[in-house]
Design an enzyme around this catalytic site. Structure first.
Site, PDB file in Angstrom:
ATOM      1  N   GLU A  32       0.858  -1.196   0.000  1.00 54.80           N
ATOM      2  CA  GLU A  32       0.000   0.000   0.000  1.00 54.80           C
ATOM      3  C   GLU A  32       0.888   1.238   0.000  1.00 54.80           C
ATOM      4  O   GLU A  32       1.771   1.375   0.846  1.00 54.80           O
ATOM      5  CB  GLU A  32      -0.928  -0.026   1.218  1.00 54.80           C
ATOM      6  N   ARG A 106     -16.219   4.715   5.625  1.00 52.43           N
ATOM      7  CA  ARG A 106     -15.142   4.004   4.910  1.00 52.43           C
ATOM      8  C   ARG A 106     -13.970   3.664   5.822  1.00 52.43           C
ATOM      9  O   ARG A 106     -13.363   2.603   5.684  1.00 52.43           O
ATOM     10  CB  ARG A 106     -14.606   4.877   3.769  1.00 52.43           C
ATOM     11  N   TYR A 215     -27.282   9.423   4.132  1.00 48.77           N
ATOM     12  CA  TYR A 215     -27.586   8.243   4.952  1.00 48.77           C
ATOM     13  C   TYR A 215     -26.760   8.272   6.240  1.00 48.77           C
ATOM     14  O   TYR A 215     -25.699   8.892   6.288  1.00 48.77           O
ATOM     15  CB  TYR A 215     -27.361   6.932   4.184  1.00 48.77           C
ATOM     16  N   ASP A 293     -11.889  -0.803  -8.834  1.00 48.61           N
ATOM     17  CA  ASP A 293     -11.882   0.378  -9.701  1.00 48.61           C
ATOM     18  C   ASP A 293     -10.749   0.335 -10.720  1.00 48.61           C
ATOM     19  O   ASP A 293     -10.806   1.028 -11.738  1.00 48.61           O
ATOM     20  CB  ASP A 293     -11.713   1.653  -8.859  1.00 48.61           C
TER      21      ASP A 293
HETATM   22  C1  LIG Z   1     -18.870   9.970  -4.104  1.00 49.89           C
HETATM   23  C2  LIG Z   1     -18.702   8.473  -4.146  1.00 49.89           C
HETATM   24  C3  LIG Z   1     -19.627   7.656  -3.493  1.00 49.89           C
HETATM   25  C4  LIG Z   1     -19.517   6.262  -3.582  1.00 49.89           C
HETATM   26  N1  LIG Z   1     -20.448   5.492  -2.927  1.00 49.89           N
HETATM   27  C5  LIG Z   1     -20.391   4.144  -3.039  1.00 49.89           C
HETATM   28  C6  LIG Z   1     -21.344   3.311  -2.370  1.00 49.89           C
HETATM   29  O1  LIG Z   1     -22.221   3.808  -1.665  1.00 49.89           O
HETATM   30  N2  LIG Z   1     -21.258   1.953  -2.529  1.00 49.89           N
HETATM   31  C7  LIG Z   1     -20.277   1.383  -3.286  1.00 49.89           C
HETATM   32  O2  LIG Z   1     -20.247   0.138  -3.394  1.00 49.89           O
HETATM   33  N3  LIG Z   1     -19.341   2.148  -3.919  1.00 49.89           N
HETATM   34  C8  LIG Z   1     -19.368   3.498  -3.806  1.00 49.89           C
HETATM   35  N4  LIG Z   1     -18.417   4.272  -4.418  1.00 49.89           N
HETATM   36  C9  LIG Z   1     -17.358   3.612  -5.208  1.00 49.89           C
HETATM   37  C10 LIG Z   1     -16.233   3.094  -4.317  1.00 49.89           C
HETATM   38  O3  LIG Z   1     -15.735   4.130  -3.508  1.00 49.89           O
HETATM   39  C11 LIG Z   1     -15.098   2.529  -5.150  1.00 49.89           C
HETATM   40  O4  LIG Z   1     -15.612   1.736  -6.189  1.00 49.89           O
HETATM   41  C12 LIG Z   1     -14.178   1.685  -4.278  1.00 49.89           C
HETATM   42  O5  LIG Z   1     -13.567   2.482  -3.290  1.00 49.89           O
HETATM   43  C13 LIG Z   1     -13.125   0.987  -5.125  1.00 49.89           C
HETATM   44  O6  LIG Z   1     -12.285   0.246  -4.285  1.00 49.89           O
HETATM   45  P1  LIG Z   1     -10.840  -0.189  -4.782  1.00 49.89           P
HETATM   46  O7  LIG Z   1     -10.274  -0.970  -3.655  1.00 49.89           O
HETATM   47  O8  LIG Z   1     -10.926  -0.808  -6.123  1.00 49.89           O
HETATM   48  O9  LIG Z   1     -10.033   1.171  -4.987  1.00 49.89           O
HETATM   49  P2  LIG Z   1      -9.652   2.294  -3.946  1.00 49.89           P
HETATM   50  O10 LIG Z   1     -10.666   2.428  -2.884  1.00 49.89           O
HETATM   51  O11 LIG Z   1      -9.340   3.504  -4.751  1.00 49.89           O
HETATM   52  O12 LIG Z   1      -8.317   1.764  -3.252  1.00 49.89           O
HETATM   53  C14 LIG Z   1      -7.094   1.735  -3.938  1.00 49.89           C
HETATM   54  C15 LIG Z   1      -5.970   1.590  -2.924  1.00 49.89           C
HETATM   55  O13 LIG Z   1      -4.749   1.421  -3.636  1.00 49.89           O
HETATM   56  C16 LIG Z   1      -3.767   2.293  -3.139  1.00 49.89           C
HETATM   57  N5  LIG Z   1      -2.857   2.588  -4.234  1.00 49.89           N
HETATM   58  C17 LIG Z   1      -3.103   3.358  -5.332  1.00 49.89           C
HETATM   59  N6  LIG Z   1      -2.038   3.364  -6.139  1.00 49.89           N
HETATM   60  C18 LIG Z   1      -1.084   2.598  -5.554  1.00 49.89           C
HETATM   61  C19 LIG Z   1       0.240   2.227  -5.916  1.00 49.89           C
HETATM   62  N7  LIG Z   1       0.811   2.684  -7.046  1.00 49.89           N
HETATM   63  N8  LIG Z   1       0.921   1.405  -5.087  1.00 49.89           N
HETATM   64  C20 LIG Z   1       0.349   0.927  -3.933  1.00 49.89           C
HETATM   65  N9  LIG Z   1      -0.892   1.281  -3.528  1.00 49.89           N
HETATM   66  C21 LIG Z   1      -1.608   2.082  -4.346  1.00 49.89           C
HETATM   67  C22 LIG Z   1      -4.554   3.492  -2.651  1.00 49.89           C
HETATM   68  O14 LIG Z   1      -3.817   4.257  -1.706  1.00 49.89           O
HETATM   69  C23 LIG Z   1      -5.770   2.821  -2.046  1.00 49.89           C
HETATM   70  O15 LIG Z   1      -5.538   2.413  -0.717  1.00 49.89           O
HETATM   71  C24 LIG Z   1     -18.481   5.674  -4.334  1.00 49.89           C
HETATM   72  C25 LIG Z   1     -17.526   6.482  -4.959  1.00 49.89           C
HETATM   73  C26 LIG Z   1     -17.628   7.866  -4.849  1.00 49.89           C
HETATM   74  C27 LIG Z   1     -16.597   8.730  -5.549  1.00 49.89           C
END
Ligand SMILES: Cc1cc2nc3c(=O)[nH]c(=O)nc-3n(C[C@H](O)[C@H](O)[C@H](O)COP(=O)(O)OP(=O)(O)OC[C@H]3O[C@@H](n4cnc5c(N)ncnc54)[C@H](O)[C@@H]3O)c2cc1C
Length: 399
Positions: A32, A106, A215, A293
């Site tokens: 991370e 979160r 919420y 994502d």
């Molecule tokens: C306004 C808003 C509201 C939302 N509401 C909802 C909801 O109600 N329900 C829902 O299901 N989804 C919701 N989402 C979507 C959700 O937040 C994302 O889809 C989710 O956080 C994706 O998770 P992830 O683990 O793929 O990526 P992320 O949460 O972006 O995590 C990525 C991680 O990787 C780390 N990282 C990045 N680059 C590197 C690197 N080069 N080397 C090492 N580490 C790295 C980051 O620091 C982070 O810890 C919402 C999004 C937004 C913007």
């Protein structure tokens, strides 16, 4: 000695992937970039298709203790505050889907997941480890860190979010693009709010060119606010920025007093540019594979981005467990199960933008007709049942 699996990113997707693989007996290293785990001060809604997976990962009880279990969700009209039911999430929904709809901070979710990972396999999460590149050597891959060290793994799993370095190094995709929407985000201590805004109910306020989602979080101690506004451009370099109460209030001028009661009581008003990328059909290259994502960023208008990452995690782990000696087949199986469903969700979130921000919401009489048809019981079921009823924990692995 067998190599571990390397996960880049300790967000929701990365931590769930680590947990699901550790549960199946694999050694994991999570790299991370951040020096401490600190999620943005905002909420996330977890529908039953996600909480089912979290139950299978053994964290549902801990999560329930810090979350709010939603009783219902409502649609509200931007200026009059008129209210329609969206989902009844009470006993009937629990019986139908078997798992709760949770609303959680979160930071609380990330803490529960990180604690579970470290409890199951101490030392798994390496903080301050930014992955800047990835190299595939044919029978294993290496994550290259910013300090020049490399971490070898049977697979490198990119869970590094919308600006994924792993994705750009392997699939060569360009930068994420601004969607034309910004989101105001903030949390409000509930004791500053009238009782009607402190119920265990989520509200989607819809209006022309914008919408608001509210919420409760953290056992009801906080209320989450997200206000999405269509905007021509994004004026700052950074993709998150502090805005002002005045600018946020201005963006919702003419909206109902309940919306303004929330805006007035937020301590820090954050502005986010909502970014996305077009859906892609392949999420892997050799020994490198993506989750969350990194492979399917979407507008947050279905509240499913994190939930899709949670589903990805368990299905990737199940596919790897079932093809542990043939990871190419494991990855093919994972993609065949996930790509279509996640991309369908990306498209559904795009469509919700048009539905939530429709011009027909301008005129009150027409808006009432519009909402009654768009959020009829049949339409809601058509839009959400396929999502909520999905069982990533025990669906067959071969399509
Ligand atoms: C306004 C808003 C509201 C939302 N509401 C909802 C909801 O109600 N329900 C829902 O299901 N989804 C919701 N989402 C979507 C959700 O937040 C994302 O889809 C989710 O956080 C994706 O998770 P992830 O683990 O793929 O990526 P992320 O949460 O972006 O995590 C990525 C991680 O990787 C780390 N990282 C990045 N680059 C590197 C690197 N080069 N080397 C090492 N580490 C790295 C980051 O620091 C982070 O810890 C919402 C999004 C937004 C913007």
């Amino acid at each position: 000695m067998t190599k571990p699996m390397v996960v880049s990113g300790a967000g929701i997707g990365g931590l769930c992937t680590a947990l699901a693989l550790i549960q199946r007996g694999f050694e994991i290293i999570v790299c991370e970039q951040a020096s401490e785990l600190r999620e943005v001060g905002a909420g996330v809604q977890l529908s039953p298709n996600g909480t089912r997976v979290l139950a299978s990962l053994g964290v549902l009880d801990e999560l329930r203790a810090v979350a709010v279990e939603a009783e219902a969700k409502e649609i509200r009209l931007w200026n009059s505050g008129e209210t329609w039911p969206l989902f009844d999430l009470g006993a009937a929904a629990m019986t139908e889907y078997g798992f709760p709809y949770l609303m959680v901070h979160r930071g609380d979710l990330q803490a529960v997941l990180a604690t579970a990972v470290e409890r199951a396999a101490p030392g798994t999460i390496r903080l301050g480890a930014e992955v800047v590149d990835v190299r595939d050597h044919g029978d294993f891959a290496s994550a290259i860190l910013a300090d020049g060290r490399s971490v070898d793994g049977r697979l490198v799993i990119g869970a590094d979010g919308i600006h994924s370095r792993i994705r750009s190094r392997t699939l060569g995709a360009g930068d994420a693009a601004f969607t034309g929407c910004i989101a105001w985000r903030g949390v409000v201590p509930s004791d500053r709010l009238p009782a009607r805004l402190r119920r265990a109910v989520g509200a989607n306020w819809v209006g022309p060119g914008r919408h608001v989602v509210t919420y409760p979080l953290r056992r009801g101690e906080l209320v989450n606010f997200v206000g999405v506004v269509e905007r021509g451009g994004w004026e700052t370099e950074s993709w998150t920025a502090r805005g002002s109460r005045e600018d946020c209030a201005k963006d919702f001028a003419g909206w109902h007093e309940d919306v303004h009661a929330l805006i007035d009581n937020i301590d820090v008003h954050y502005r986010w540019a909502l970014m996305t990328r077009p859906p892609i059909e392949h999420w892997s290259s050799g020994n490198v594979v993506l989750v969350g994502d990194a492979c399917h960023p979407m507008l947050p208008f279905m509240a499913q981005g994190a939930v899709m990452a949670i589903e990805d995690a368990v299905l990737l782990a199940r596919a790897i467990e079932s093809h542990r000696d043939d990871l190419a087949t494991a990855i093919r199986t994972y993609e065949s199960l996930r790509v279509e469903r996640a991309n369908r969700c990306v498209r559904a979130a795009d469509r919700n933008r048009e539905i939530f921000h429709n011009d027909r919401l301008t005129d009150r009489a027409d808006a009432t007709r519009y909402v009654s048809t768009q959020w009829s019981e049949a339409k809601i079921r058509e839009r959400y049942h396929w999502l909520f009823s999905y069982d990533a924990v025990s669906c067959p692995l071969e399509c």
